[in-house]
Design an enzyme around this catalytic site. Sequence first.
Site, mmCIF file in Angstrom:
data_model
loop_
_atom_site.group_PDB
_atom_site.id
_atom_site.type_symbol
_atom_site.label_atom_id
_atom_site.label_comp_id
_atom_site.label_asym_id
_atom_site.label_seq_id
_atom_site.Cartn_x
_atom_site.Cartn_y
_atom_site.Cartn_z
ATOM 1 N N TYR A 154 45.105 43.477 35.987
ATOM 2 C CA TYR A 154 43.761 42.902 36.062
ATOM 3 C C TYR A 154 43.784 41.569 36.806
ATOM 4 C CZ TYR A 154 39.101 41.496 34.448
ATOM 5 O OH TYR A 154 37.783 41.095 34.386
ATOM 6 N N SER B 207 36.577 36.733 37.756
ATOM 7 C CA SER B 207 36.948 36.605 36.348
ATOM 8 C C SER B 207 37.644 35.274 36.148
ATOM 9 C CB SER B 207 37.898 37.730 35.927
ATOM 10 O OG SER B 207 38.386 37.521 34.614
#
Length: 242
Positions: A149, A136
């Site tokens: 996250y 990501s």
Amino acid sequence: MKSILITGASSGIGRATAELFLAEGWTVGVLARRGDLLDALANGHERAIPLVADVTDPEAVEAAFDRFCTQAGRLDVLFNNAGIFAPGGTIDEIALEDWFRSVNVNLNGMFLCARAAFARMRRQEPQGGRIINNGSIAAHAPRPNSVHYTATKHAITGLTRSLSLDGRGYGVAAGQIDIGNARTEMVAGLNKAALEQGRDPDPTMGVADAARSVLHMASLPADANVLFMTVMATTMAYVGRG
């Protein structure tokens, strides 16, 4: 005929990637928890192999990889894509159950799937294959209120580097794609939350562009590898995000 197993294939980037690979003539294993969504995706595609499994369940992961290899004959590529974004907040606001769930899916689940793929790739004939981890932008530039996250995506970078090193002797290449931000339901929800909190939403790009980037990585010959690829919306802030 090339084969790929895609986790988190029932929606978002996983589904778009599965549809592209099927269109390109690959044999595609689509793995997720929702069997009805996988059946809908596989409908009309004789080269699609639905695999209902929870990536956090070691026995279910092993059984799914066994089924895929039995039907496809071998595993050429794993797109290690399954992940979640739990409710956000500062570190003292994030529920512990959401922290543990994030680690279980985003890190443990990706470890289990990479482990299953690596084991089969090193033992199949001809030996080798490719593991592509979905990292990501958060692995480099955190989104506000997303410590769970962000931490797990940083961990995936370490997983990718170790796999790339340890796979050399077995013909197993490993790489990572860091995406920011494909237009998926998850990103739409995050941008809606940003607006509600008085922040500007992140720019987005088409999910098909992320899928094409995975196809490029997967289609390289065995002697070439993309270790890290970042594909992002053109106007998205990369450093100092937030």
